[in-house]
Every structure is written in structure tokens, then in C-alpha cells.
Design an enzyme around this catalytic site. Structure first.
Site, short mmCIF file in Angstrom:
data_model
loop_
_atom_site.label_atom_id
_atom_site.label_comp_id
_atom_site.label_asym_id
_atom_site.label_seq_id
_atom_site.Cartn_x
_atom_site.Cartn_y
_atom_site.Cartn_z
N MET A 54 20.87 58.38 20.33
CA MET A 54 21.83 59.41 20.78
C MET A 54 23.13 59.30 19.99
O MET A 54 23.72 60.31 19.60
CB MET A 54 22.13 59.24 22.27
N ALA A 95 16.81 54.04 22.28
CA ALA A 95 17.17 55.36 22.82
C ALA A 95 18.68 55.56 22.77
O ALA A 95 19.17 56.60 22.31
CB ALA A 95 16.66 55.49 24.25
N TYR A 96 19.43 54.57 23.21
CA TYR A 96 20.89 54.67 23.21
C TYR A 96 21.43 54.88 21.80
O TYR A 96 22.24 55.78 21.55
CB TYR A 96 21.47 53.39 23.82
N ALA A 97 20.98 54.06 20.86
CA ALA A 97 21.47 54.16 19.49
C ALA A 97 21.06 55.49 18.86
O ALA A 97 21.81 56.04 18.04
CB ALA A 97 20.95 52.99 18.66
#
Length: 275
Positions: free
Chosen positions: A183, A179-181
Site C-alpha cells: 500500500m 500487504a502494508y508495504a
């Protein structure tokens, strides 16, 4: 060639007689999340290059004011403003605050560099990521950057610079960071579109992608977990984990007057991770 697409240089301005008083004054950088970590290091490195600083903080006012004091001790003008980059409804009011502080402290209407740095870490497998976690990352790392930049565009001087912060995790994949990557991958695409649309104003837009860095980001795991730190170092060509000043120095280099022809680029600063 259309005139707005011609390379911009100070020498060209001098030759045209268009150089103004404001262009000879100190540059001003607005750094989100400048009270600690990479943002703080970037502020210090830029101040060493003669750049004045406006930094934002979410809750650590004392830390932010300490950074401002450091800037002033270096002979730079500086200010700190509170901002929650995950709350887009506050951006119009924040832009107004920036405008007011520019007028009050610098007698200027615009600043020169925008560093979209503020963020939070998140580690969860795809199967375990909640909608609330996902939405928080969207609001901070993508929606926040998109709309904060939008609100600040009138305050960024022509021929200024925007630098967005991404991550090495958009190039290599490690479980738990989907999820972080994702974004940050969106930010890398946005960077290209910003560069295209802002080209007529002479504004360059790039993205810096740090590798693993020893900070308190994500709970400080890379810094504090000896086993993880050793693993990252073993997978890095330069044989160690990155430090905040490694990224602060890279940011200052990208925003220096010698880097004005670099545009729409993803610049990884990881010491050569996972080659």
C-alpha cells in the site's frame, strides 16, 4: 517555458506586485492522525515554526484536544476534527467541515499544507493475510489517501505542499509486511502523479518514508520489545531506533520555506537502516 512551470518564490511575487495579505499570514497545516505518534510530533514541530494546525483523530478525542491545547499554549491557532480515513464516503462532509472551520477560526478559504499521516500497522505473512485485512489496509493507506486528497484539493492553496507518509519497508523487505508495504508503495507512485498534475498550481508533493520508530504503532513492538529494539538499533547506521521527534523534525524541514524546490521525491528518514 510555460509560465505555470516557472519556479515560484516569494521574491518573485513581491517583484510582480502580486503578494497578498493572505500570503503573509501564518501557514495552516492539516494533519491526519495528529492526536498521537508521528502526527502529534509533526504538529508540535510545525507549530514551533509558526504554523497553525488542523488535526484529525479517529476515536481519541481527548488526546486530540490535548494536542490542540498544546498548540494554543504555544501561541498557535489550532483545531481538531474527527475523521475515519478508511471511510471514503465521509470525505465530502469532512471537506465541508474543514471549509467551515477555516472560515470560522482563520477567516480563510484555504490551508497550505496537507500531511497524509493517519494509518494502522499490520503484520501477517502473505500466506496468512486475510482479504479483510488486505481491504482494510487498502481503504486506510491507499484509497483513503487518494480520495481524501482529491476532496481537499480545492481547499489547498496554490503553492502549497502535500506530504504523504510511506515506510522504509518499500526499500527493504521484512517478512510479514507485504500487504502494508505494498500500500505504501502505491502511495509513492501516487506522489509522483500528484506532483505532475498539481505542478501548474505550484503545489509540491513529496513522500517521507520513516524507518522503525518507537511509537504505539503496530502494537508498540519496536518501542516495547527490547530484543526487537536492539536488533533494529544494530542495523541502523546511527546506532539507535528512531523517535517520533526524529520524524516530526524531518516533516517540519520538508514543509519549511527553504524546501520549496524539492518535489516528487521519496525522502527516507531512518537513521540509515539496512545499508
Amino acid at each position: 517555458m510555460n509560465a505555470v512551470n516557472k519556479p515560484y518564490t516569494e521574491q518573485a511575487k513581491k517583484q510582480s506586485g502580486a503578494i497578498t495579505k493572505s500570503s503573509t499570514e501564518a501557514k495552516i497545516a492539516l494533519i491526519t492522525g495528529g492526536s498521537r505518534g508521528l502526527g502529534k510530533s509533526a504538529a508540535i514541530k510545525l507549530a514551533q515554526q509558526g504554523v497553525d494546525i488542523i488535526l484529525t483523530y479517529q476515536s481519541k478525542q481527548a488526546d486530540a484536544l490535548d494536542v490542540v491545547a498544546q498548540m494554543k499554549a504555544m501561541g498557535r491557532n489550532a483545531a481538531a476534527l474527527q475523521l475515519d480515513v478508511g471511510n471514503a464516503s465521509t470525505f465530502a462532509a469532512f471537506a465541508s467541515q474543514v471549509s467551515q472551520i477555516l472560515e470560522r477560526q482563520w477567516q480563510r478559504q484555504q490551508f497550505d499544507f496537507l500531511l497524509n499521516n493517519a494509518g494502522v500497522g499490520s503484520h501477517a505473512a502473505i500466506a496468512e493475510t486475510t482479504e479483510a485485512q488486505f481491504d482494510n489496509l487498502v481503504n486506510i493507506h491507499f484509497k483513503g489517501v487518494f480520495f481524501l486528497t482529491q476532496h481537499l484539493l480545492p481547499l489547498i492553496a496554490d503553492h502549497g505542499r502535500i506530504l504523504n507518509v510511506s515506510t522504509g519497508l518499500t526499500r527493504f523487505a521484512l517478512p510479514g509486511y507485504a500487504a502494508y508495504a505494498s500500500m505504501k508503495g502505491a502511495i509513492e507512485v501516487l506522489t509522483k502523479y500528484l506532483a505532475k498534475e498539481l505542478g501548474p498550481r505550484g503545489i509540491t508533493v513529496n513522500v517521507i518514508a520513516p524507518g522503525a520508530i518507537e511509537t504505539d504503532f503496530g502494537g508498540g513492538a519496536v518501542r516495547d520489545n527490547a530484543q526487537l529494539n536492539s536488533f533494529v538499533a544494530s542495523q541502523t547506521a546511527l546506532g539507535r531506533v528512531g523517535l517520533p521527534d526524529d520524524i516530526g523534525g524531518a516533516i517540519a524541514a520538508i514543509l519549511s520555506e527553504n524546501s520549496g524546490w524539492i518535489n516528487a521525491q521519496r525522502i527516507e528518514a531512518s537513521g540509515g537502516m539496512f545499508l
